[in-house]
Motif scaffolding. Sequence first.
Motif, PDB file in Angstrom:
ATOM      1  N   THR A  79       8.294   4.934  -9.455  1.00  0.00           N
ATOM      2  CA  THR A  79       9.451   4.534  -8.645  1.00  0.00           C
ATOM      3  C   THR A  79       9.111   3.568  -7.522  1.00  0.00           C
ATOM      4  OG1 THR A  79      10.431   6.676  -9.150  1.00  0.00           O
ATOM      5  CG2 THR A  79      11.427   5.425  -7.361  1.00  0.00           C
ATOM      6  N   PHE A  80       7.935   3.720  -6.908  1.00  0.00           N
ATOM      7  CA  PHE A  80       7.607   2.869  -5.758  1.00  0.00           C
ATOM      8  C   PHE A  80       6.470   1.884  -6.041  1.00  0.00           C
ATOM      9  CE2 PHE A  80       9.010   7.083  -4.137  1.00  0.00           C
ATOM     10  CZ  PHE A  80      10.287   6.700  -3.815  1.00  0.00           C
ATOM     11  N   GLY A  81       5.768   2.084  -7.161  1.00  0.00           N
ATOM     12  CA  GLY A  81       4.682   1.185  -7.510  1.00  0.00           C
ATOM     13  C   GLY A  81       5.055   0.176  -8.584  1.00  0.00           C
ATOM     14  N   ILE A  82       5.994   0.536  -9.450  1.00  0.00           N
ATOM     15  CA  ILE A  82       6.370  -0.368 -10.546  1.00  0.00           C
ATOM     16  C   ILE A  82       7.821  -0.845 -10.417  1.00  0.00           C
ATOM     17  CG2 ILE A  82       6.609  -0.588 -13.050  1.00  0.00           C
ATOM     18  CD1 ILE A  82       4.356   1.479 -13.314  1.00  0.00           C
ATOM     19  N   ALA A  83       8.746   0.040 -10.085  1.00  0.00           N
ATOM     20  CA  ALA A  83      10.168  -0.341 -10.038  1.00  0.00           C
ATOM     21  C   ALA A  83      10.461  -1.504  -9.080  1.00  0.00           C
ATOM     22  CB  ALA A  83      11.035   0.871  -9.706  1.00  0.00           C
ATOM     23  N   PRO A  84       9.912  -1.527  -7.843  1.00  0.00           N
ATOM     24  CA  PRO A  84      10.202  -2.681  -6.969  1.00  0.00           C
ATOM     25  C   PRO A  84       9.716  -4.006  -7.556  1.00  0.00           C
ATOM     26  CG  PRO A  84       9.320  -0.878  -5.674  1.00  0.00           C
ATOM     27  CD  PRO A  84       9.154  -0.500  -7.114  1.00  0.00           C
ATOM     28  N   ILE A  85       8.570  -3.960  -8.233  1.00  0.00           N
ATOM     29  CA  ILE A  85       8.034  -5.162  -8.876  1.00  0.00           C
ATOM     30  C   ILE A  85       8.973  -5.611 -10.003  1.00  0.00           C
ATOM     31  CG2 ILE A  85       6.100  -6.027 -10.278  1.00  0.00           C
ATOM     32  CD1 ILE A  85       5.461  -5.542  -7.273  1.00  0.00           C
ATOM     33  N   THR A  86       9.497  -4.655 -10.751  1.00  0.00           N
ATOM     34  CA  THR A  86      10.401  -4.967 -11.853  1.00  0.00           C
ATOM     35  C   THR A  86      11.697  -5.585 -11.331  1.00  0.00           C
ATOM     36  OG1 THR A  86       9.481  -3.078 -13.033  1.00  0.00           O
ATOM     37  CG2 THR A  86      11.481  -4.022 -13.927  1.00  0.00           C
ATOM     38  N   ALA A 109      -3.104  -1.066  -6.341  1.00  0.00           N
ATOM     39  CA  ALA A 109      -3.341  -0.515  -5.002  1.00  0.00           C
ATOM     40  C   ALA A 109      -2.533   0.765  -4.809  1.00  0.00           C
ATOM     41  CB  ALA A 109      -2.978  -1.547  -3.930  1.00  0.00           C
ATOM     42  N   GLY A 110      -1.302   0.766  -5.303  1.00  0.00           N
ATOM     43  CA  GLY A 110      -0.477   1.968  -5.220  1.00  0.00           C
ATOM     44  C   GLY A 110      -1.075   3.121  -5.997  1.00  0.00           C
ATOM     45  N   GLY A 111      -1.571   2.843  -7.199  1.00  0.00           N
ATOM     46  CA  GLY A 111      -2.227   3.882  -7.997  1.00  0.00           C
ATOM     47  C   GLY A 111      -3.469   4.422  -7.314  1.00  0.00           C
ATOM     48  N   PHE A 112      -4.261   3.529  -6.721  1.00  0.00           N
ATOM     49  CA  PHE A 112      -5.451   3.950  -5.982  1.00  0.00           C
ATOM     50  C   PHE A 112      -5.065   4.830  -4.797  1.00  0.00           C
ATOM     51  CE2 PHE A 112      -8.423   3.396  -2.495  1.00  0.00           C
ATOM     52  CZ  PHE A 112      -9.636   3.714  -3.109  1.00  0.00           C
TER      53      PHE A 112
END
Length: 188
Positions: A79-86, A109-112
């Motif tokens: 929700t916060f690591g991929i959705a904003p990029i999409t 970076a979010g995953g880390f």
Amino acid sequence: MKATKLKHLPNILTSCNMAIGILVICSMIHNDSLSDRKLACYLVYVAVVLDGFDGYFARYLNASSDMGKQLDSFADFVTFGIAPITIFISGLKFIPWYVMLILLLYSLAGGFRLARYNLQNHSEYFTGLPITASGFIMVTVLLIRSYLDREITGIFLILFLILTVILSILMVSKFPVKRIIKNKKGYK
């Protein structure tokens, strides 16, 4: 009996957070209209609220678990690591390689950041900027832009990429960020 049922509330809220992220990603793949991007930003705001409540209720109901912690991290990554990029990508007609690289670095970076969080002891501080705050900042910038200009301009693209790099660095940094929410027993 009621207390036992309430112990599932945090994971239900986390699952709703993840469902919102998946819904945003899927809807941005097929719909790139301005109104769809605005709706996607508002849905991420709803997920921010759900993310705050799931942790609060897990602590309040003494329902924290390793499973819940892992599920929360997966939900936050989506929700916060991929959705904003999409949401951002859906507004572009052409995506240069360097833009994809910077956006990829943000998700990494979010995953880390989430993996490091899962290995930490809970205290009254986070280490680095939480991915929820980072995603909130990104969708806020995208939402404001959507009200100011219909298309993504070259200047906005550069500023957004700079913001993306800054947020990526802040997520992996080691500076302490004070927690906002604490339960009746303190921080956990």
